[in-house]
Each structure stands twice: as C-alpha cells, then as structure tokens.
Design an enzyme around this catalytic site. Structure first.
Site, PDB file in Angstrom:
ATOM      1  CE  LYS A  52      -1.851   1.601   4.094  1.00 43.17           C
ATOM      2  NZ  LYS A  52      -1.327   2.805   4.463  1.00 43.17           N
ATOM      3  CG  ASN A  53       2.321   2.714   3.464  1.00 43.18           C
ATOM      4  OD1 ASN A  53       0.988   3.043   3.138  1.00 43.18           O
ATOM      5  ND2 ASN A  53       2.624   2.498   4.900  1.00 43.18           N
TER       6      ASN A  53
ATOM      7  CB  CYS B  56      -5.111  10.512  11.532  1.00 41.19           C
ATOM      8  SG  CYS B  56      -3.507   9.673  11.627  1.00 41.19           S
TER       9      CYS B  56
ATOM     10  NE  ARG C 156       0.334  10.566  10.153  1.00 35.62           N
ATOM     11  CZ  ARG C 156       0.053   9.600   9.264  1.00 35.62           C
ATOM     12  NH1 ARG C 156      -1.269   8.763   9.749  1.00 35.62           N
ATOM     13  NH2 ARG C 156       0.479   8.765   8.288  1.00 35.62           N
TER      14      ARG C 156
ATOM     15  CG  LEU D 277       9.769  17.728   8.440  1.00 32.45           C
ATOM     16  CD1 LEU D 277      10.183  16.370   8.990  1.00 32.45           C
ATOM     17  CD2 LEU D 277      11.227  18.740   8.960  1.00 32.45           C
TER      18      LEU D 277
ATOM     19  CG  ASP E 190       3.136   1.488   9.324  1.00 34.49           C
ATOM     20  OD1 ASP E 190       2.712   2.065  10.212  1.00 34.49           O
ATOM     21  OD2 ASP E 190       3.360   1.640   8.276  1.00 34.49           O
TER      22      ASP E 190
ATOM     23  NE  ARG F 161      -7.173   4.422   5.626  1.00 35.29           N
ATOM     24  CZ  ARG F 161      -6.242   4.564   6.459  1.00 35.29           C
ATOM     25  NH1 ARG F 161      -6.400   4.369   7.761  1.00 35.29           N
ATOM     26  NH2 ARG F 161      -4.911   4.848   6.006  1.00 35.29           N
TER      27      ARG F 161
END
Ligand code: EPU
Length: 420
Positions: A22-23, A115, A120, A124, A306, A398
């Site tokens: 996903k990422n 979130c 978040r 940067l 994660d 998700r």
C-alpha cells in the site's frame, strides 16, 4: 457498517500470497502525474486507499483504468486543484503536491487533518518544497503552492523524530523536474521510498543514493511512461507472520521480501518463533514457549511503527513482561484499551506500553480505531477463546487486501457481517 466476527482458537495453517505494498503504490500512483504518457502499474492491491487515490487522479483529469491487479494511468492533461473532500479523506493523498508542482509549477491541495495515531504535520514537506523555490501559503484549508521555477539545492529533511517517508516522496517527485541538482539529507530509507525512486528512474529521472539517507537528484526536462511492479507489502507479511505465531500455527508467506523484514523477523526469532526462509517464501511457525521481548519502533531499518500494534498483541500471549516503545507516532496506542477488553494486561508509561503477558485472551466486542490497531485486534481475536467482533473494519479494508478471505484460506473462522 461491517464488522468481522472471529471465532478464535484455531491455529492458522497454509500458504498466503503477499499483496503489493500500500505505502509504495500510493506515492507511485501520484508520480504518474509527472508525465502525459501512460504508466502501467502491476501488483496493485485492492484496497479502499488505492480506490481513493484513483478517484483523486481522475478528479485531476487523469484517465485511470484497472484490470485485475494492474492499473494504467494516463495523465495527458492535469489540473492543479484537487477535490477538497476527496483529498482530505486520506493522509497519503498529500503526495500529489510534489508531482503537481513539478509538472504544473502550481498546486492547490487540501491540508490533511491529524489522525487517530497522533498529529500528522506536513511542515517538513513544505520546508523542502520552499527550499526548492516554491511559494507556499495555507488558505481556507488548502495548501497553495506556486513555483515559476524549481531549482535544485541541498535540503536537510530530518525532523523531530527523524526522516519523513511521504515528505521524502513529495520532495523527490518535485525535484526530478527541477533545474540542477538537489540533495536530500536525512531522507527516509524505507523500501517504499526506494520503490518510488525506482519507478521515477524508470520514467527517466536521475536519482542516486537509493535506500540511503542522502539522495541526489539531477533534474531532467521531462519524464516518460513506464511499466512497473510494486514491491510486496512487508507490513501485511509481518501481520500474517505474527498471526501464525499467535495462533500456534504454521504459515508460509509467498512472494515476500524477507530482505525488507529484518527487524521484524529478528524480533520474532528472539521471541522464540521459528522463521524459515526459502527464496521469497517465508515459513513462520510457533516453536515452543514464547519469550517476552522489548521493542522500540524506529525509522527503517529499525522495527516499523506499522507493526507495533500487531507485535503487542503477540506479547499479550507471551508469559513475562515486554516493553513496547513507540518513537514515531506519539499517540499510536489506541489498540491498548481494546486489547484490554480481550483480557490483556497492558499499561502505558510515556511512550512505552508495559505488557504483562501470558494470560489467555477471551473474545469480546472491540472497536477498530486505525488500520494497524485493527490488525492487532484481529490477531488478538484469532488467538482468543470464544467470539470476537471487530467493529468498523473499514479501517482494515484501507490497507489489507481481502483480509477475511486470506484468513479463511488459512483455516480461520472469520465472517464479515453487517454491524447490528
Ligand atoms: N513528521 C513531522 N513533520 C512532517 C512529516 C512528518 O514532524 O512534515 C513526523 C510525524 O509526525 C511522525 C514522523 O515524522 O512523527 C514520521 O512521519 P512520516 O512523515 O514518516 O509518516 P508518513 O509519511 O505520513 C508513512 C506511512 C505510514 C507510516 C509512516 C512511518 C504512507 C501512506 N503512510 O506515513 O503508514 O506509519 O510513514 O513509517 O506511506 C500505515 O500504513 O498504517 C501508516 C500509517
């Protein structure tokens, strides 16, 4: 709303295919905005976050076609203003900012909110883009960026807790079309960032230092279409590995990248879990008694944030005291109170959770709060005696492709039901 009904206590057995990451796929989809030529991406997981990103690309004017696990994007014409509500829904959508700036020299993108796992910020991302020459303002909930000329420069991107994954992605995507050479110091080294850089290089970009904290990007005048296969999801793979250990099972992960999973596999071995590697197949088996371990989350190649929640679920089943310290997202302990409902004994002291493990868990109704917290609850439910109802599983959809199907194939008694 749907929930998962789990009848626990069944050891998981069998093989499971690891899906695309996903990422990795989210920023790669954003990168397709950098060219007017078609980009073909294989190994795309079927996830609601991927669906959102597809909708965002369409709202910007791109054609998006999906056939099985292949997505083709053709961004022949693109506009620089994203749909406010669509973008706000998903934190990962912030990575359209860099490519829009690179291609159109202007962008207006809604500010992603905080979130459940903590604030978040995107300071940067904005700092880096400003140093490349963008003028950035925040107005009416939008980030408005404009850069008649993007010019390469040296950028230090380290923050309070180290590098930023999507910040590095955003900056890389803006810098590939900038004039001259950009260096990013304290760049994120995550495999998903490397996959994005591989994708960009295949499009004609010139990025070197991949996987190291120093990236050097020599700007080019244009990029072309490309065909690419997304890397396997190391977080999904780790989740099934932990589920196998938690249920006394034996699961073989097919198509994994063990070389992206050193920190997790090392911790599992330390905890007494047997890990066997044959090429890209990884077999995970609960050996004898589990041992408590201390875990601290860190940027790659450290233990991933994660996987923190899933590892905590395993430690609740492990006799002794484990200390799990979260260094990336300060409030990422939403799963603690829900694991406690299953009978776990966990207390929080600052950034650490102290897990007194070894008591058997028993099923209960629990509430999913974010993606990885939900995965921890599923693991808890699979290991617990009796029935666990995990509510609000849209969080799981998700980021885990067909989780319930994959678990059923491994023998789990899991059903998706409409919440009553
Ligand atoms: N940070 C700042 N300023 C910024 C950006 C980040 O202070 O401008 C801080 C964050 O608050 C956090 C730390 O830096 O404390 C690291 O955040 P990072 O920017 O690396 O996170 P991200 O890029 O927004 C990605 C993943 C997350 C994963 C983190 C860390 C995607 C779409 N998301 O987020 O994945 O936890 O990197 O590895 O790639 C998930 O998949 O469940 C998930 C949350």
């Amino acid at each position: 709303m749907e929930s998962l009904l789990i009848k626990g206590g069944v050891p998981l057995h069998g093989e499971v295919n690891v899906s695309g990451a996903k990422n990795a796929v989210l920023p790669i989809l954003a990168a397709t905005l950098l060219t007017s030529e078609p980009c073909v991406i294989h190994g795309v997981p079927e996830l609601s976050d991927v669906g959102f990103m597809g909708e965002i690309l369409k709202s910007l004017g791109a054609e998006v076609r999906q056939e099985g696990d292949t997505i083709t994007v053709r961004a022949a014409k693109v506009k620089g203003v994203g749909d406010y509500d669509l973008i706000r829904k998903m934190r990962g959508s912030i990575c359209i900012l860099g490519p829009l700036l690179g291609r159109l020299h202007r962008a207006r993108v809604s500010l992603p909110g905080g979130c459940i796992i903590g604030p978040r910020p995107i300071d940067l991302h904005l700092k880096g883009l400003r140093e490349l020459g963008a003028r950035i303002t925040i107005e009416e909930g939008y980030v408005r960026a404009c850069a008649p000329r993007l010019a390469g420069t040296d950028i230090f991107l380290g923050g309070r807790v180290g590098p930023t994954v999507l910040g590095t992605a955003n900056l890389m995507m803006a810098a590939v079309l900038a004039e001259g050479v950009t260096t990013i110091q304290s760049a994120a080294c995550e495999p998903e960032v490397v996959d994005l850089a591989d994708f960009l290089n295949a499009m004609g970009a010139r990025i070197s230092g991949l996987g190291s904290p120093t990236l050097t990007i020599t700007g080019v005048s244009e990029l072309h279409g490309v065909e690419h296969r997304v890397i396997p999801d190391r977080i999904e793979a780790a989740t099934y590995a932990i589920a196998a250990a938690a249920t006394h099972g034996e699961v073989t992960l097919l198509g994994a990248r063990p070389d992206h999973m050193h920190a997790v596999l090392d911790k599992l071995r330390e905890a007494g879990v047997k890990v066997e590697r044959r090429g890209t197949a990884l077999t995970i088996r609960r050996g004898g008694r589990l041992k408590p371990v201390d875990v601290t989350t860190l940027p790659y190649a450290g233990f991933p944030t994660d996987v923190q929640a899933q590892m905590m679920a395993l430690m609740t089943l492990t006799p002794g005291i484990s200390i799990i310290t979260e260094r990336i997202f300060e409030s990422r302990f939403m799963h603690v109170s829900e694991l406690t409902r299953l009978g776990a004994d966990i207390s929080i002291e600052g950034p650490s959770a102290i897990v007194k493990g070894g008591r058997p868990l028993s099923g209960a109704p629990v509430m999913a709060s974010d993606l990885r917290a939900s995965a921890a609850l599923v693991i808890g439910g699979l290991a617990a005696k009796g029935a666990t109802q995990v509510k609000r599983i849209y969080h799981l959809d998700r980021g885990y492709e067909r989780l319930d199907d994959k678990l059923r194939k491994l023998g789990a008694r899991v059903e998706r039901v409409e919440e009553s």
